[in-house]
Design a protein around this motif. Structure first.
Motif, mmCIF file in Angstrom:
data_model
loop_
_atom_site.group_PDB
_atom_site.id
_atom_site.type_symbol
_atom_site.label_atom_id
_atom_site.label_comp_id
_atom_site.label_asym_id
_atom_site.label_seq_id
_atom_site.Cartn_x
_atom_site.Cartn_y
_atom_site.Cartn_z
ATOM 1 N N SER A 42 20.619 77.618 -7.543
ATOM 2 C CA SER A 42 20.435 76.653 -8.657
ATOM 3 C C SER A 42 20.107 77.707 -10.075
ATOM 4 O O SER A 42 19.598 78.699 -9.844
ATOM 5 C CB SER A 42 19.112 75.813 -8.468
ATOM 6 O OG SER A 42 18.666 75.109 -9.401
ATOM 7 N N CYS B 38 8.563 55.650 -14.362
ATOM 8 C CA CYS B 38 9.721 55.347 -14.924
ATOM 9 C C CYS B 38 10.642 56.536 -15.116
ATOM 10 O O CYS B 38 10.279 57.471 -15.435
ATOM 11 C CB CYS B 38 9.528 54.915 -16.750
ATOM 12 S SG CYS B 38 11.453 54.310 -17.179
ATOM 13 N N VAL C 190 7.721 63.377 -6.526
ATOM 14 C CA VAL C 190 7.054 63.778 -5.352
ATOM 15 C C VAL C 190 5.634 64.036 -5.215
ATOM 16 O O VAL C 190 4.715 63.639 -4.595
ATOM 17 C CB VAL C 190 7.745 65.094 -4.692
ATOM 18 C CG1 VAL C 190 7.439 66.297 -5.606
ATOM 19 C CG2 VAL C 190 7.611 65.173 -3.225
ATOM 20 N N GLY D 237 3.450 58.904 -13.383
ATOM 21 C CA GLY D 237 4.416 59.677 -12.866
ATOM 22 C C GLY D 237 4.484 59.456 -11.151
ATOM 23 O O GLY D 237 3.614 59.577 -10.616
ATOM 24 N N ALA E 236 16.263 70.669 -4.270
ATOM 25 C CA ALA E 236 17.048 71.266 -3.015
ATOM 26 C C ALA E 236 16.235 70.855 -1.563
ATOM 27 O O ALA E 236 16.935 70.714 -0.662
ATOM 28 C CB ALA E 236 17.285 72.648 -2.975
ATOM 29 N N GLY E 237 14.994 70.588 -2.008
ATOM 30 C CA GLY E 237 14.222 70.636 -0.576
ATOM 31 C C GLY E 237 13.679 71.412 0.185
ATOM 32 O O GLY E 237 13.524 71.348 1.362
ATOM 33 N N ALA F 23 0.679 63.129 -13.459
ATOM 34 C CA ALA F 23 1.857 63.753 -12.438
ATOM 35 C C ALA F 23 3.081 63.535 -13.021
ATOM 36 O O ALA F 23 4.224 62.949 -12.353
ATOM 37 C CB ALA F 23 1.696 62.947 -11.085
ATOM 38 N N PHE G 112 6.691 73.519 -11.068
ATOM 39 C CA PHE G 112 7.791 74.393 -11.372
ATOM 40 C C PHE G 112 8.908 74.347 -10.244
ATOM 41 O O PHE G 112 9.411 73.307 -10.169
ATOM 42 C CB PHE G 112 7.200 75.818 -11.659
ATOM 43 C CG PHE G 112 8.473 76.697 -12.088
ATOM 44 C CD1 PHE G 112 9.445 76.411 -13.032
ATOM 45 C CD2 PHE G 112 8.414 78.185 -11.612
ATOM 46 C CE1 PHE G 112 10.357 77.236 -13.415
ATOM 47 C CE2 PHE G 112 9.452 78.938 -11.972
ATOM 48 C CZ PHE G 112 10.363 78.559 -13.112
HETATM 49 C C1 LIG Z 1 17.638 72.064 -8.970
HETATM 50 C C2 LIG Z 1 16.169 72.176 -8.415
HETATM 51 C C3 LIG Z 1 16.064 72.564 -7.124
HETATM 52 C C4 LIG Z 1 14.483 72.490 -6.618
HETATM 53 N N1 LIG Z 1 14.496 73.165 -5.518
HETATM 54 C C5 LIG Z 1 13.173 73.105 -4.588
HETATM 55 C C6 LIG Z 1 13.083 73.557 -3.579
HETATM 56 O O1 LIG Z 1 13.927 73.901 -2.646
HETATM 57 N N2 LIG Z 1 11.657 73.345 -3.086
HETATM 58 C C7 LIG Z 1 10.464 72.855 -3.716
HETATM 59 O O2 LIG Z 1 9.574 72.875 -3.309
HETATM 60 N N3 LIG Z 1 10.862 72.747 -5.228
HETATM 61 C C8 LIG Z 1 12.275 72.530 -5.615
HETATM 62 N N4 LIG Z 1 12.472 72.174 -7.003
HETATM 63 C C9 LIG Z 1 11.161 71.924 -7.528
HETATM 64 C C10 LIG Z 1 10.505 70.431 -7.551
HETATM 65 O O3 LIG Z 1 11.872 69.678 -7.337
HETATM 66 C C11 LIG Z 1 9.739 70.222 -8.305
HETATM 67 O O4 LIG Z 1 8.809 71.134 -8.586
HETATM 68 C C12 LIG Z 1 9.182 68.672 -8.166
HETATM 69 O O5 LIG Z 1 9.957 67.857 -7.820
HETATM 70 C C13 LIG Z 1 7.979 68.111 -8.919
HETATM 71 O O6 LIG Z 1 7.507 66.898 -8.975
HETATM 72 P P1 LIG Z 1 7.026 66.060 -10.076
HETATM 73 O O7 LIG Z 1 6.487 64.851 -9.277
HETATM 74 O O8 LIG Z 1 6.057 66.962 -10.808
HETATM 75 O O9 LIG Z 1 8.275 65.627 -11.158
HETATM 76 P P2 LIG Z 1 9.095 64.735 -11.215
HETATM 77 O O10 LIG Z 1 10.051 64.545 -9.885
HETATM 78 O O11 LIG Z 1 9.940 64.931 -12.389
HETATM 79 O O12 LIG Z 1 8.491 63.247 -11.367
HETATM 80 C C14 LIG Z 1 7.716 62.837 -12.706
HETATM 81 C C15 LIG Z 1 8.026 61.381 -12.729
HETATM 82 O O13 LIG Z 1 7.148 61.088 -13.868
HETATM 83 C C16 LIG Z 1 7.954 60.357 -14.678
HETATM 84 N N5 LIG Z 1 7.004 60.118 -16.200
HETATM 85 C C17 LIG Z 1 6.907 60.906 -16.873
HETATM 86 N N6 LIG Z 1 6.334 60.616 -17.881
HETATM 87 C C18 LIG Z 1 6.022 59.329 -17.513
HETATM 88 C C19 LIG Z 1 5.247 58.469 -18.244
HETATM 89 N N7 LIG Z 1 4.727 58.474 -19.662
HETATM 90 N N8 LIG Z 1 5.003 56.972 -17.780
HETATM 91 C C20 LIG Z 1 5.831 56.907 -16.629
HETATM 92 N N9 LIG Z 1 6.386 57.780 -15.870
HETATM 93 C C21 LIG Z 1 6.566 58.989 -16.489
HETATM 94 C C22 LIG Z 1 9.336 60.927 -14.654
HETATM 95 O O14 LIG Z 1 10.172 59.920 -15.130
HETATM 96 C C23 LIG Z 1 9.547 61.209 -13.422
HETATM 97 O O15 LIG Z 1 9.926 60.110 -12.663
HETATM 98 C C24 LIG Z 1 13.540 72.037 -7.435
HETATM 99 C C25 LIG Z 1 13.814 71.779 -8.600
HETATM 100 C C26 LIG Z 1 15.064 71.570 -9.390
HETATM 101 C C27 LIG Z 1 15.289 71.079 -10.566
#
Ligand SMILES: Cc1cc2nc3c(=O)[nH]c(=O)nc-3n(C[C@H](O)[C@H](O)[C@H](O)COP(=O)(O)OP(=O)(O)OC[C@H]3O[C@@H](n4cnc5c(N)ncnc54)[C@H](O)[C@@H]3O)c2cc1C
Ligand SMILES: Cc1cc2nc3c(=O)[nH]c(=O)nc-3n(C[C@H](O)[C@H](O)[C@H](O)COP(=O)(O)OP(=O)(O)OC[C@H]3O[C@@H](n4cnc5c(N)ncnc54)[C@H](O)[C@@H]3O)c2cc1C
Lengths: 418, 465
Positions: free
Chosen positions: A301, A36, A14, A11, A47-48, A242, A370
């Motif tokens: 959102s 991916c 971020v 994953g 939103a950041g 992740a 989340f």
């Molecule tokens: C509309 C919206 C607004 C938000 N606003 C805020 C905010 O203002 N402030 C804040 O702090 N947070 C905010 N968040 C939350 C924040 O965006 C998420 O908590 C954070 O981005 C999660 O990051 P992540 O890396 O866990 O997930 P993701 O960014 O989803 O990354 C996971 C990655 O893993 C990949 N993946 C999954 N399974 C596999 C696999 N088997 N093989 C290869 N790749 C895989 C996925 O395709 C994806 O690219 C918001 C979220 C949303 C939806």
């Protein structure tokens, strides 16, 4: 040929990218990040906001969530004497405040470091977050928040109507005032992700994009690697999950246990570029608004339980737009440029799921962030780096361990269900 | 009964479909963003003569017939002009911006999308200087008769439209500085040469090639644009011989004085709506995305149909025929026609369509895009005009290991502007394909709204519910 690494990160949102960056800082480990991008990946949709207090007390992304929950509870509570409403703000436990605030404190330094060492600017901006108060119910809600966080009183400021007008002249004159969280700021979420990614690459991390982890290699209770759809097998000492909203799928592959991470859909609206209209980030009981570095205003959102669906839907978008116009009336003459939806990796208690799992070796969780994964990515990277190296942690990981849930082996569950 | 079929577009494909439906007693609703029916080429007030002759007799006749036929059935079509479809969220409704700038939802039982195509933009140094315009846009200018391009005007690109516009410009009194066709003369399809050599009424009986020759207009084959220059406005264009992959030979580059440069390197289907609706698409030979239609002009969602240039540029007559076939399918789905009746009628349309497709195929082969044109931009050449992203920005991102469109967008902001990448996605995906060696580097899925809409358009949206 089998590739061999100390750490493989599955994953590259971020969270994965922050882990990769923090693990690579000392350049002593061989690290691979496999990602991916699936439709709805959260980091690009976000939103950041770095709303450490705001989100911890259920504002920002949390506000609509809170309204949904309280509406649900109201419904459930019908017929009883208990009414859950604005007098019960949705405040997360102490351990989350610590986690969020410690992460928040890392950004100014990280911002400098990324620019100086890696040429990447993730647009950290000191904005504050103002909770705009329209009526008595909002005020009551704000008062309860303040009462619940006495230890943070230095970071909180009340603005009366005049003060609000002075600091945010564009906000509706119907607003009675605001509650401001002084330490809540913002970044560009995709630039932050890209900065971690590019920093990691410059530090020697191997990036495998457009590859899916399709299988986890195990020896008994030990995770020893992964297999991918197009890059073959990877051996590693530690696998970090992740995988965002898809983390449960990966945990089953690695441990036979399904960690309770589920997608929570959020829709967002973006305006065209504008001259500076907002001095800081705003949150209301309808939506939040953040003007980004290039002048666009982001309005979020929704919080929806729609599985992995990432379509945008007219009524929800209309709701956000109307909420934004209520707060900033002059938006009515502004163009809406874009909408999108992303999937937050939600967990039942809204706390992330971090660290090892009982009885499984060579596997660490870094998921379930989340609605605050952007904010908490920095501390997550720091914690995971320390966990991999078995070094002291800046925070107690216990409240975040997957073992806090009563996890049932997936196979067993099937038998029971049958 | 489900709501009336809805038709998006007001070009030959859409009009023909509405006619076919009406002739079988089925009313339809037609949404067109322009203020007149007719589509990109026939939208102008239908004046006799000048405008249509150049399209060839067959086409002209077909068109007159089309408009006459439409007039006959117009009472059973709810024509909504100045209605722009800005979204297709969900499978049974469209979001439409009406002339009062209000957003409406329009539901449908069956849908026909006939959004046509638009011109492909090619970034090269100086392409954003005032005075550099698209060929089709220029043609519309001449037709409107209101504004004339500033001469001398240079025309670069590929396909029969180049010579046509050159003749039209000259006939309208504009100095033509030359025509530079990217394809070598010997490779131009004989079908196309026949067209260019055919006597034209609007040229007093001369063929286009004869007309240009007689008036001393330079026509060069196998040459193309390299750079546009000028301080605030265009003053000079650098041209050079192109190889078959459109690699310019800079050692033979030459300057040409010009105040207007018209660029026409082909067309691409308007797939914004079809992509947003999540329909199946495939890459055309030219590397662009086109929506897939079966022999009933159905998409992978059987109630959503496609006709005309959205499925690939095949010209007006093909648009009419595919519009008719789509209508037959809708009639079949609504139980107005039996399978047997629909098939019999489709056979008639298909046989005519096949003839056209063969003819188009010949033109497509020689006008096929040469991919080496991607070498034209220099480091500081802007590729994404909305976000001011330069070639150097893209080079840097590629060197940092970016491998797909969405990641390139995030890293550089290409396509984050109002046009959602309509202009730069072609160049960017070519570069990605080249640097990764992969055919599929992803495409950008256009988001709602397809064009910016004012917030006020939502004021009363969804409030009645
Ligand atoms: C509309 C919206 C607004 C938000 N606003 C805020 C905010 O203002 N402030 C804040 O702090 N947070 C905010 N968040 C939350 C924040 O965006 C998420 O908590 C954070 O981005 C999660 O990051 P992540 O890396 O866990 O997930 P993701 O960014 O989803 O990354 C996971 C990655 O893993 C990949 N993946 C999954 N399974 C596999 C696999 N088997 N093989 C290869 N790749 C895989 C996925 O395709 C994806 O690219 C918001 C979220 C949303 C939806
Ligand atoms: C500059 C130019 C010159 C051409 N010259 C010739 C020629 O000489 N001979 C020839 O045979 N062919 C020519 N063609 C091609 C010919 O115009 C097309 O093949 C034919 O018009 C295709 O018909 P259509 O109905 O598919 O699309 P179009 O005629 O393009 O009609 C599509 C219509 O849909 C409308 N529309 C699109 N999106 C939306 C939306 N979201 N909401 C509402 N309305 C929408 C547009 O406004 C347009 O009126 C030319 C094309 C161009 C662009």
């Amino acid at each position: 040929m089998i590739k061999t690494y100390d750490v493989v990160i599955a994953g590259g949102g971020v969270i994965g990218a922050s882990c990769a960056y923090h693990l690579s800082r000392r350049k002593d480990l061989k690290v691979a990040m496999i990602d991916c991008k699936r439709p709805g990946n959260a980091s690009r949709a976000s939103a950041g906001g770095l709303w450490a207090i705001g989100e911890s007390v259920g504002l920002g992304c949390g506000v609509i969530f809170f309204r949904m929950m309280s509406a649900e509870r109201k419904r459930e509570a019908q017929g009883t004497a208990v009414i859950v409403d604005s007098s019960t703000p949705h405040i997360l436990p102490e351990c989350f405040f610590d986690f969020a605030l410690q992460s928040n404190a890392l950004y100014p330094g990280l911002h400098q470091e990324m620019i100086e060492k890696h040429g990447m600017d993730f647009k950290f901006e000191r904005t504050g977050l103002k909770y705009v108060i329209y009526d008595d119910e909002d005020r009551l809600y704000a008062e309860h928040i303040v009462a619940n966080i006495p230890h943070l009183s230095d970071e909180v400021r009340w603005l009366d109507q005049a003060a609000l007008r002075e600091s945010e002249p564009s906000v509706s004159h119907d607003a009675l005032g605001a509650l401001e969280f002084l330490c809540d700021h913002q970044v560009s979420p995709f630039r932050l992700t890209d900065a971690y990614t590019e920093g990691a690459r410059q530090n020697g991390v191997d990036l495998y994009f457009n590859s899916n982890v399709t299988e986890v290699l195990r020896q008994g209770s030990k995770v020893v690697g992964v297999r991918t759809d197009n890059q073959g097998a990877f051996h590693c000492k530690t696998l970090i999950n992740a995988a965002g909203a898809w983390a449960a799928e990966l945990s089953v592959m690695a441990t036979d246990l399904s960690i309770p991470v589920a997608p929570v859909k959020g829709q967002i609206v973006l305006t065209e570029r504008m001259p500076k209209l907002l001095n800081g980030c705003l949150t209301t009981s309808d939506c939040y608004l953040a003007q980004k570095d290039n002048g666009e205003i982001l309005i979020g959102s929704t919080t929806e339980d729609k599985g992995f669906d990432v379509s945008t839907t007219f009524p929800e978008i209309a709701g956000l737009v109307q909420g934004a116009m209520r707060c900033i009336p002059e938006l009515k003459d502004v163009n809406l440029k874009r909408t999108w939806a992303g999937l937050r990796p939600g967990s039942p208690d809204e706390l992330p799921i971090l660290g090892p799992m009982a009885g499984v070796e060579g596997y660490l969780n870094a998921c379930g962030h989340f609605r605050t994964g952007i904010l908490t990515s920095a501390i997550t990277g720091v914690m995971l780096d320390a966990l991999v190296r078995d070094q002291p942690l800046p925070l107690d990981v216990t409240p975040f361990l997957a073992d806090r849930f009563n996890l049932q082996p997936v196979g067993l569950k099937k038998v029971i269900g049958a | 009964m489900s709501p009336d079929p809805v038709i998006v577009g007001g070009g030959p494909a859409a009009i023909s479909a509405a006619i076919e439906l009406a002739q079988h007693g089925v009313r339809s609703t037609l949404l067109e963003e322009a203020s007149r029916l007719g589509g990109v080429v026939y939208r102008g007030p239908l004046r006799e003569g000048v405008e249509l002759d150049y399209l060839g007799e067959r086409y002209k006749d077909a068109l007159h017939k089309l408009h006459a036929e439409f007039a006959d059935i117009a009472h059973s079509v709810d024509v909504r002009l100045n209605h722009r479809v800005v979204g297709g969220q969900g499978e049974h409704s469209l979001q439409v911006l009406d002339p009062d700038e209000r957003l409406q939802e329009v539901g449908f039982g069956q849908l026909l999308l006939g959004a046509g195509c638009h011109e492909r933009s090619v970034p090269f140094p100086g392409w954003t200087i005032p005075g550099v315009i698209m060929l089709g846009g220029l043609q519309l200018q001449i037709k409107s008769g209101v504004v004339k391009p500033r001469g001398p005007t240079l025309i670069v690109g590929t396909g029969p439209l180049l010579m046509l516009v050159a003749c039209q410009l000259h006939a309208a009194g504009v100095e033509v500085a030359g025509v530079y066709e990217a394809c070598e003369f010997t490779r131009i399809a004989k079908e196309s040469l026949a067209l260019l050599n055919q006597p034209q009424l609007f040229l007093d009986g001369l063929s286009m090639l004869m007309y240009l020759k007689r008036h001393g207009v330079t026509v060069r084959y196998g040459w193309g644009v390299v750079q546009a220059r000028g301080d605030g406005e265009l003053s000079e264009v650098i041209v050079a011989p192109y190889s078959d992959t459109w690699q310019p030979d800079l050692s033979k580059a030459q300057p040409v004085m010009a105040r207007t440069l018209a660029v026409g390197y082909g067309f691409i289907p308007r797939t914004q709506l079809t992509q947003q609706m999540g329909l199946d698409h495939a890459y055309n030979v030219d590397g662009y995305l086109a929506v897939k239609a079966d022999t009933w002009q159905r998409s992978n969602q059987p109630h959503i149909h496609l006709a005309g240039d959205v499925t690939g540029m095949r010209g007006g007559e093909a648009a009419m025929l595919t519009g008719r076939i789509a209508a037959l399918s809708i009639l079949l789905q609504r139980g107005v026609l039996s399978e047997k009746q629909a098939r019999a009628q489709r056979r008639v349309y298909l046989s005519r369509l096949n003839t056209i497709v063969r003819f188009r195929g010949a033109i497509d082969r020689y006008t096929q895009r040469g991919t080496r044109q991607i070498e034209l931009p220099q480091a500081d050449t802007v590729v994404c005009r909305c976000e001011n992203v330069t070639r150097a920005d893209i080079d840097l991102a590629l060197s940092q290991g970016v491998q797909d469109m969405a990641s390139l967008k995030m890293r550089t902001r290409v396509s984050m502007g109002d046009c959602q990448g309509r202009m730069c996605v072609g160049y960017c995906s070519d570069r990605l394909r080249e640097s990764t060696g992969r055919q599929d580097v992803g495409w950008l899925r256009p988001r709602f709204p397809l064009e910016p809409v004012p917030f006020s358009a939502f004021t009363n949206a969804c409030k009645d519910a």
